[in-house]
Scaffold this active site. Structure first.
Site, PDB file in Angstrom:
ATOM      1  N   HIS A 105       0.835  -1.201   0.000  1.00 54.65           N
ATOM      2  CA  HIS A 105       0.000   0.000   0.000  1.00 54.65           C
ATOM      3  C   HIS A 105       0.871   1.253   0.000  1.00 54.65           C
ATOM      4  O   HIS A 105       2.068   1.206   0.274  1.00 54.65           O
ATOM      5  CB  HIS A 105      -0.949   0.039   1.204  1.00 54.65           C
ATOM      6  N   GLU A 156      -3.824   3.776   1.368  1.00 57.34           N
ATOM      7  CA  GLU A 156      -4.190   3.980   2.772  1.00 57.34           C
ATOM      8  C   GLU A 156      -4.219   5.482   3.040  1.00 57.34           C
ATOM      9  O   GLU A 156      -3.180   6.140   3.080  1.00 57.34           O
ATOM     10  CB  GLU A 156      -3.197   3.298   3.712  1.00 57.34           C
ATOM     11  N   HIS A 174       3.277  11.566  -8.779  1.00 58.30           N
ATOM     12  CA  HIS A 174       1.884  11.205  -9.008  1.00 58.30           C
ATOM     13  C   HIS A 174       1.671   9.722  -8.755  1.00 58.30           C
ATOM     14  O   HIS A 174       2.622   8.955  -8.569  1.00 58.30           O
ATOM     15  CB  HIS A 174       1.474  11.537 -10.446  1.00 58.30           C
ATOM     16  N   GLU A 222      -2.019   9.968 -12.857  1.00 58.05           N
ATOM     17  CA  GLU A 222      -1.831   9.790 -14.295  1.00 58.05           C
ATOM     18  C   GLU A 222      -2.708   8.623 -14.741  1.00 58.05           C
ATOM     19  O   GLU A 222      -2.594   7.510 -14.215  1.00 58.05           O
ATOM     20  CB  GLU A 222      -0.370   9.483 -14.622  1.00 58.05           C
TER      21      GLU A 222
END
Length: 364
Positions: A105, A156, A174, A222
């Protein structure tokens, strides 16, 4: 909307029979689970320092060692230390290659949890997997993604009570999301009031169709046009000051594979894709080097990536051997007993390694 294809878990955890160290920390999880402490600035202390040799051996002993090292048939002390380090690194590399690692995560902070959850579910097609509120620590987490946490890379989110805005800085780039039709995804996002910062079109210097959007907190996503994939949440882009240094570190300390590089001299940047499998089927790190830029402002919004490992103790030792800084020594978390270790890469990006078996127990 993103087409979601279920995927079986890629984690097959196993326990190791030995440890490099047995230190157990009793501190809280830090940025991985705990809220930001105000004022919202990070102060990472370097846990390693250079200690004069005389502090260990005494001045006379230090001189004796130097003298002894010059005798016939006795190698200099520096050569012995170098050989010992090289052997340790080789052993660590062998283990890292066998370790079952997966990106679990990515953690970052938002100013309005409900607003962000609504945007991600309605505009990006994610599912809210679970939430947890920790009132005594004054923060709430929400986990979102395109499949179960035991088999998918997920987000998260952290909301700290009373904090409605964060500085994203210039270092974070990004997140990447693979979609089958970028133009349709952009239309939906616009209809829901989302902000499009780059209209659909070929990437600079290539043919892949992409678009860029911003979430309500200003984090960039993106959208990448790609066929069906088991891992739609596919990229985390971070900027680094020395690309070769970063590639070497992530290969050796993290056991990642260099999947590809692309240099774009017209726009003065180079990227390197690093991960634990092909980027069309796995989440990857996109490391970006902008010509001549060696330092960036990290802000206080982005936190870290979590990676699964079979042994946090060996992982920590390997990270130390290859130039990383351990922020939290390996050991179980108070209360839940999940074993973790946290580190910084050469650019100061934080990563938390989580024991594979403990992670699955948490999900239960």
């Amino acid at each position: 909307m993103v087409r979601i294809i279920p995927m079986a878990s890629s984690i097959r955890p196993s326990l190791s029979s030995f440890r490099f160290s047995s230190g157990v920390s009793t501190s809280r999880f830090g940025l991985f689970l705990s809220p930001l402490r105000l004022p919202p600035h990070f102060h990472f202390s370097h846990l390693t320092s250079t200690v004069p040799q005389s502090h260990f051996f005494g001045l006379k002993a230090s001189k004796l060692l130097k003298t002894a090292g010059t005798r016939v048939g006795m190698p200099p002390v520096g050569n012995v230390v170098h050989a010992s380090t090289a052997t340790a690194q080789e052993t660590a590399l062998e283990w890292v290659k066998k370790d079952k690692r997966r990106m679990l995560h990515v953690v970052y902070r938002v100013g309005d949890l409900d607003r962000t959850i609504k945007f991600y579910t309605e505009c990006l097609g994610m599912k809210l997997l679970r939430k947890r509120d920790i009132p005594e620590e004054r923060y709430t987490n929400a986990f979102l993604g395109y499949g179960p946490e035991d088999s998918h890379f997920v987000i998260e989110l952290t909301y700290n009570y009373g904090v409605d805005k964060y500085d994203i800085g210039t270092a974070f780039g990004h997140f990447g999301i693979a979609v089958e039709d970028v133009a349709k995804a952009v239309e939906l996002i616009k209809a829901k009031g989302g902000k499009v910062t780059r209209e659909p079109g070929p990437v600079k210097g290539g043919s892949t169709v992409i678009a860029f959007i911003e979430d309500p907190d200003g984090y960039k996503f993106e959208l990448i046009e790609r066929g069906p994939t088991p891992e739609p949440l596919c990229q985390v882009m971070l900027r680094v000051g020395d690309l070769d240094r970063s590639i070497t570190f992530y290969e050796k300390a993290f056991g990642m594979e260099l999947l590809r590089t692309r240099d774009n001299p017209d726009y003065k940047y180079t990227i390197a894709m690093m991960g634990y499998g092909p980027e069309d089927k796995n989440a990857v790190l996109e490391l970006t080097y902008n010509y001549g830029v060696t330092e960036y402002d990290k802000g206080n919004g982005y936190a870290q990536i979590g990676i699964g490992t079979d042994d946090v103790y060996k992982t920590a030792e390997g990270i130390k051997l290859f130039g990383g800084k351990i922020m939290r020594e390996p050991g179980p978390l108070p209360g839940i007993n999940t074993k973790i270790t946290a580190c910084l890469d050469p650019d100061g990006w934080k990563t938390v390694f989580v024991d594979n078996i403990d992670f699955l127990k948490e999900l239960e």
